[in-house]
Design an enzyme around this catalytic site. Sequence first.
Site, mmCIF file in Angstrom:
data_model
loop_
_atom_site.group_PDB
_atom_site.id
_atom_site.type_symbol
_atom_site.label_atom_id
_atom_site.label_comp_id
_atom_site.label_asym_id
_atom_site.label_seq_id
_atom_site.Cartn_x
_atom_site.Cartn_y
_atom_site.Cartn_z
ATOM 1 N N ASP A 147 0.874 -1.198 -0.138
ATOM 2 C CA ASP A 147 0.151 -0.033 0.008
ATOM 3 C C ASP A 147 0.886 1.140 0.018
ATOM 4 O O ASP A 147 2.054 1.073 0.207
ATOM 5 C CB ASP A 147 -0.908 -0.030 1.283
ATOM 6 N N ASN A 176 -7.424 -2.273 14.682
ATOM 7 C CA ASN A 176 -8.743 -2.696 14.063
ATOM 8 C C ASN A 176 -8.642 -3.866 13.296
ATOM 9 O O ASN A 176 -9.808 -4.074 12.472
ATOM 10 C CB ASN A 176 -9.281 -1.533 13.450
ATOM 11 N N HIS A 227 -6.991 -4.355 10.519
ATOM 12 C CA HIS A 227 -6.949 -4.330 9.083
ATOM 13 C C HIS A 227 -5.726 -5.151 8.476
ATOM 14 O O HIS A 227 -4.939 -5.273 9.368
ATOM 15 C CB HIS A 227 -6.768 -2.812 8.545
ATOM 16 N N GLU A 264 -9.794 -1.798 5.501
ATOM 17 C CA GLU A 264 -10.137 -1.422 6.672
ATOM 18 C C GLU A 264 -11.272 -2.204 7.144
ATOM 19 O O GLU A 264 -11.910 -2.900 5.968
ATOM 20 C CB GLU A 264 -10.459 -0.058 6.869
HETATM 21 P P1 PGA Z 1 2.416 -1.241 12.452
HETATM 22 O O1 PGA Z 1 1.313 -1.213 11.482
HETATM 23 O O2 PGA Z 1 3.195 -2.279 12.074
HETATM 24 O O3 PGA Z 1 3.014 0.215 12.581
HETATM 25 O O4 PGA Z 1 1.693 -1.587 13.956
HETATM 26 C C1 PGA Z 1 0.558 -2.431 11.058
HETATM 27 C C2 PGA Z 1 -0.646 -2.119 10.114
HETATM 28 O O5 PGA Z 1 -1.313 -1.167 10.585
HETATM 29 O O6 PGA Z 1 -0.807 -3.155 9.388
#
Ligand code: PGA
Length: 241
Positions: free
Chosen positions: A67, A136, A138, A143
């Site tokens: 992404d 959350n 995702h 999302e």
């Molecule tokens: P993070 O993000 O490794 O910074 O916790 C993971 C994500 O949001 O997929």
Amino acid sequence: MKVQVYDEASQIGKAAAMLIAAKIITNPRCVLGLATGSTPLPTYASLVEFYDKGILDFSTIRTFNLDEYVGVSRSHEQSYYRFMFDNLFSKININPDNVQLPNPISANPEDDCEPYDAAIEAAGGIDLQLLGIGNNGHIAFNEPCGVFPFGTHIVDLTESTVEANKRFFDSIEDVPKKAITMGVGSIMKAREIIIIATGKAKAEAVWSMINGEVNPVCPASVLRLHAKVTAFLDREAASLL
Ligand code: PGA
């Protein structure tokens, strides 16, 4: 889904890097799917260490990232393009031509989605996909929502994701509110998946991924339908299991 629990994030980094290394050694032309965020940093540090020790050669692998923010230039210090170069690509012998991140450059960013999935297909598909998980649930920027989105698409980031990302920006107003992301379908086509999670903030999402219903309200739960997924968790992320 295989689940491995470790005491420390650095162990997860080594374990994930070992699986990635094995893939590269057995198939030097493999296609890797890569993730940004804080969680993969120890994995990338271990891959750099393997390279420095002469164990890994990245010169013929190809990579696709999950992404990228919409409206953030590649040179911006918070772009995922910069992140990948700063933390991995500039430290190994990867060919920059073999590296792809979604890059919404058209006046209509929707036009850049389908070509990204087509490029992954043209490369032969992803052999090994590295994933983090959001607080959350995702995966990439898919999302929580009513349906699992299939291909690469433009997404409005939820308040919880904007909140989680604000630590990287001067103020919450500066946090991008839109992203381009591989879809759940694009991710599920990968032949093998590693998902990594550390810290207490991930515990509920990890519980839902492993024990909840397979439901787009927790996008990561879809991984239970994939034949070859390994989850590497630290004790905090695994604390509700
Ligand atoms: P993070 O993000 O490794 O910074 O916790 C993971 C994500 O949001 O997929």
